[in-house]
Design a protein around this motif. Sequence first.
Motif, mmCIF file in Angstrom:
data_model
loop_
_atom_site.group_PDB
_atom_site.id
_atom_site.type_symbol
_atom_site.label_atom_id
_atom_site.label_comp_id
_atom_site.label_asym_id
_atom_site.label_seq_id
_atom_site.Cartn_x
_atom_site.Cartn_y
_atom_site.Cartn_z
ATOM 1 N N VAL A 160 -43.476 22.723 3.758
ATOM 2 C CA VAL A 160 -42.794 21.567 4.847
ATOM 3 C C VAL A 160 -42.702 22.014 6.140
ATOM 4 C CG1 VAL A 160 -40.487 20.536 5.105
ATOM 5 C CG2 VAL A 160 -41.350 21.059 2.702
ATOM 6 N N ILE A 161 -42.772 23.207 6.625
ATOM 7 C CA ILE A 161 -42.862 23.651 7.909
ATOM 8 C C ILE A 161 -44.255 23.444 8.621
ATOM 9 C CG2 ILE A 161 -42.137 25.409 9.718
ATOM 10 C CD1 ILE A 161 -40.065 26.156 7.605
ATOM 11 N N PRO A 179 -46.625 19.810 6.186
ATOM 12 C CA PRO A 179 -45.712 18.970 5.690
ATOM 13 C C PRO A 179 -46.347 17.863 4.836
ATOM 14 C CG PRO A 179 -45.430 18.900 8.094
ATOM 15 C CD PRO A 179 -46.358 19.805 7.671
ATOM 16 N N ARG A 203 -40.006 17.121 0.140
ATOM 17 C CA ARG A 203 -39.885 17.239 1.745
ATOM 18 C C ARG A 203 -38.560 16.873 2.223
ATOM 19 N NH1 ARG A 203 -44.715 14.406 4.173
ATOM 20 N NH2 ARG A 203 -43.107 12.965 5.168
ATOM 21 N N GLU A 248 -35.927 19.195 3.975
ATOM 22 C CA GLU A 248 -35.412 19.241 5.278
ATOM 23 C C GLU A 248 -33.902 18.980 5.379
ATOM 24 O OE1 GLU A 248 -37.759 15.801 6.446
ATOM 25 O OE2 GLU A 248 -39.597 17.068 6.915
ATOM 26 N N ILE A 254 -32.962 22.626 5.368
ATOM 27 C CA ILE A 254 -32.973 23.260 6.668
ATOM 28 C C ILE A 254 -32.024 22.839 7.722
ATOM 29 C CG2 ILE A 254 -34.634 23.030 8.674
ATOM 30 C CD1 ILE A 254 -36.984 23.426 6.631
ATOM 31 N N GLU A 255 -31.743 21.602 7.703
ATOM 32 C CA GLU A 255 -30.676 21.128 8.747
ATOM 33 C C GLU A 255 -29.389 21.710 8.443
ATOM 34 O OE1 GLU A 255 -30.824 17.725 10.532
ATOM 35 O OE2 GLU A 255 -33.179 17.490 10.487
ATOM 36 N N ARG A 311 -34.045 28.394 11.357
ATOM 37 C CA ARG A 311 -35.104 28.322 12.500
ATOM 38 C C ARG A 311 -35.862 29.326 12.382
ATOM 39 N NH1 ARG A 311 -34.276 24.145 16.165
ATOM 40 N NH2 ARG A 311 -34.568 25.587 17.798
ATOM 41 N N PRO A 312 -36.830 28.994 11.693
ATOM 42 C CA PRO A 312 -37.980 30.166 11.626
ATOM 43 C C PRO A 312 -38.651 30.199 12.998
ATOM 44 C CG PRO A 312 -38.921 27.770 10.715
ATOM 45 C CD PRO A 312 -37.339 27.744 10.816
ATOM 46 N N ASN A 313 -38.705 31.331 13.436
ATOM 47 C CA ASN A 313 -39.439 31.736 14.751
ATOM 48 C C ASN A 313 -40.890 31.764 14.735
ATOM 49 O OD1 ASN A 313 -40.008 33.505 16.730
ATOM 50 N ND2 ASN A 313 -38.097 32.894 17.499
ATOM 51 N N ALA A 314 -41.513 30.849 15.236
ATOM 52 C CA ALA A 314 -42.821 30.741 15.246
ATOM 53 C C ALA A 314 -43.457 31.890 15.813
ATOM 54 C CB ALA A 314 -43.337 29.550 16.016
ATOM 55 N N SER A 315 -43.008 32.436 17.076
ATOM 56 C CA SER A 315 -43.662 33.649 17.534
ATOM 57 C C SER A 315 -43.383 34.850 16.738
ATOM 58 C CB SER A 315 -42.772 34.012 18.921
ATOM 59 O OG SER A 315 -42.666 32.812 19.832
ATOM 60 N N ALA A 316 -42.351 35.120 15.894
ATOM 61 C CA ALA A 316 -42.304 36.194 15.003
ATOM 62 C C ALA A 316 -43.367 36.006 13.899
ATOM 63 C CB ALA A 316 -40.690 36.084 14.459
ATOM 64 N N ARG A 317 -43.776 34.723 13.682
ATOM 65 C CA ARG A 317 -44.486 34.470 12.433
ATOM 66 C C ARG A 317 -45.788 34.822 12.950
ATOM 67 N NH1 ARG A 317 -43.141 29.197 11.452
ATOM 68 N NH2 ARG A 317 -44.832 28.421 12.794
ATOM 69 N N HIS A 336 -53.940 18.764 9.746
ATOM 70 C CA HIS A 336 -53.688 18.827 8.231
ATOM 71 C C HIS A 336 -54.298 20.313 7.532
ATOM 72 C CE1 HIS A 336 -55.565 14.405 8.016
ATOM 73 N NE2 HIS A 336 -54.077 14.553 7.948
#
Lengths: 357, 357
Positions: free
Chosen positions: A30-31, A34, A42, A46, A49-50, A55-61, A100
């Motif tokens: 979903v993140i 999606p 979805r 969502e 999540i709300e 909050r998945p941390n993109a930088s950590a990922r 995609h």
Amino acid sequence: MSEKPVRARHATISDVARTAGVSRQTVSNVINAPQTVRAETRARVEAAIEQLRYRPNASARRLRTRRSATIAIRAEEQAGGVSGTIYDRFLHALAMEAGHRGRRILLFAAEDASHEIQQYRSLSYGDDVDALVLTGTSHTDARIDWLVDHRVPFVSFGRPWSRPRLDDPLVPWVDVDGAAGVRLATEHLWDRGCRRIAFAGWPSPSGTGDDRRSGWEQAMRRRGWAEDGLVALRADAPEDIGAAARAVSRLIDGLGPDAPDAFVCASDTLALGTLLGGGRGHPVIGFDDTPVAASQGFSSVAQPLDHVARAVLDLVDSLTAPEEDAGAGDPAARHVLLAPRLVVRDEAAPTASRLWS
Amino acid sequence: MSEKPVRARHATISDVARTAGVSRQTVSNVINAPQTVRAETRARVEAAIEQLRYRPNASARRLRTRRSATIAIRAEEQAGGVSGTIYDRFLHALAMEAGHRGRRILLFAAEDASHEIQQYRSLSYGDDVDALVLTGTSHTDARIDWLVDHRVPFVSFGRPWSRPRLDDPLVPWVDVDGAAGVRLATEHLWDRGCRRIAFAGWPSPSGTGDDRRSGWEQAMRRRGWAEDGLVALRADAPEDIGAAARAVSRLIDGLGPDAPDAFVCASDTLALGTLLGGGRGHPVIGFDDTPVAASQGFSSVAQPLDHVARAVLDLVDSLTAPEEDAGAGDPAARHVLLAPRLVVRDEAAPTASRLWS
């Protein structure tokens, strides 16, 4: 990634999965992708999540995977003619296809080629990008040498005209076969009974321009035209409507009773100039199938830009695959030449052309 | 960040600084904002980076600062007319200016507005971006409501026509004063002696289109024209050369002896259509100053896109400043309306137009 029995300070992906009643992979989808998840699922994820303020941390990922899933491309400056929309359309197709695949496009600007290389350096130092996508290759292109020398993964949209060999496996590229497109256009006009088919193109040397012109030369030679006859039927102009109009007007005046009975052009910009320069009573075929071709009602060779974007990203995927056996695999698969198609409009009665006369 | 007496396994920024004989800040500048460093110093730092194989990890850096220095913008789909180059030029100006400020542009594509919101969600979950930049605002624009409701930092290029108030401090925007531009164009033609100045525009409702038309109405009303006279001088057409040509042709035919003596248009696409639809003998002024206006030799209103890009990034900077006192500050500073200028070309003898007649 272990499931905790008590609620952590920050919600984890497992918390979200449990609340939504789906797997962690589905939450991740979903993140990150999606469009691969059903709308109903979805919506549930969502909502979870709300609710949990996850909050998945993109930088950590990214740090974890050492992969930014990002490809960088330069924002091209506006071209002078009407065919600049090609770069636009390619960029849109690339961004759509990248989405995609869960990849991101990083756009940067550069004042010139050396500034562009400077940006490559900064981007590759920073581990910010997986690969670069090049456009606008030319005969004097220092960028590709730099990228090869520095082993930065890249894919070129456009053949590497500056390199001694186009089939170098170190230079992966995707391109559209301009010669084939122009040959198709020329043969189409011949089959309609045209015999003195002129070509309006860009001055040599031009990788793309010379390639397109060669398609016209091949088609005409096969039908009995000799070199000097073809030279007389050539109008050269830069990518500018007015300059093309003047070049075609001179060509027509110079040939007198032997004036061309049809025109094939290296771009829609040159085709519009050809119409304005006196080609109006004759069939004119452009290249790039821009909105101008559609609205003026002339035929044009169309580049399959969605296909180009997919092929570019396929090459990016193969270059950046974690377990890639570099050097192995089929080198020919690193060079993709796609066939364009001719969009035929009724040259006898183009709607808008009638308004001109 | 302490200096280590022995060589660490991976080179640090301090190692690079020591080798190059510069400060750590200078090394950081070479990586993040190279244009701020003198070429000679830059070359020395780059040599040290290559020698030590220093690789600052962008993801780690972002994690540390919790700031990606990235702004996201949607790749717009190709417009039908010739004015699509405006988005292109804005994107290029934005990428260039962002580079000067050490910010990156993340480009994404969306199939429609709801998919675009989906992308916003995914981008803001991921902490991947600091702020979003919107383009293509309209009367039916759910995006801005979503961004405001979800407190996602954004700046709009284009006024938020879908909102009840344009001066809402929660909706920061930059726009070009289309009404002022068209007023300027209309007054210019009036001063040259034109009296029956027609307007070719997009059908209502259109935020941008209605704004531009209002400039023509204001200028004409001030010079004594009444509402019904103005209605008779309006040609409405979508952004399509052929449709504009037909609408203008109908307007001219319908008015007979009272036909317009000049045309102001909401775009260069409509201006080209106006020329083809019978406006050729009269002054025609377009909007956006595209390459088509230059090559056809008609005047056009130019948007100051470099200035727009700077103003958008100023607002992004103020929204994402770490110590920002949200809600304070001057709300009016969140709305920037920039004046366009009229690029006048010689309507009496445009080069290319002579080729048409």
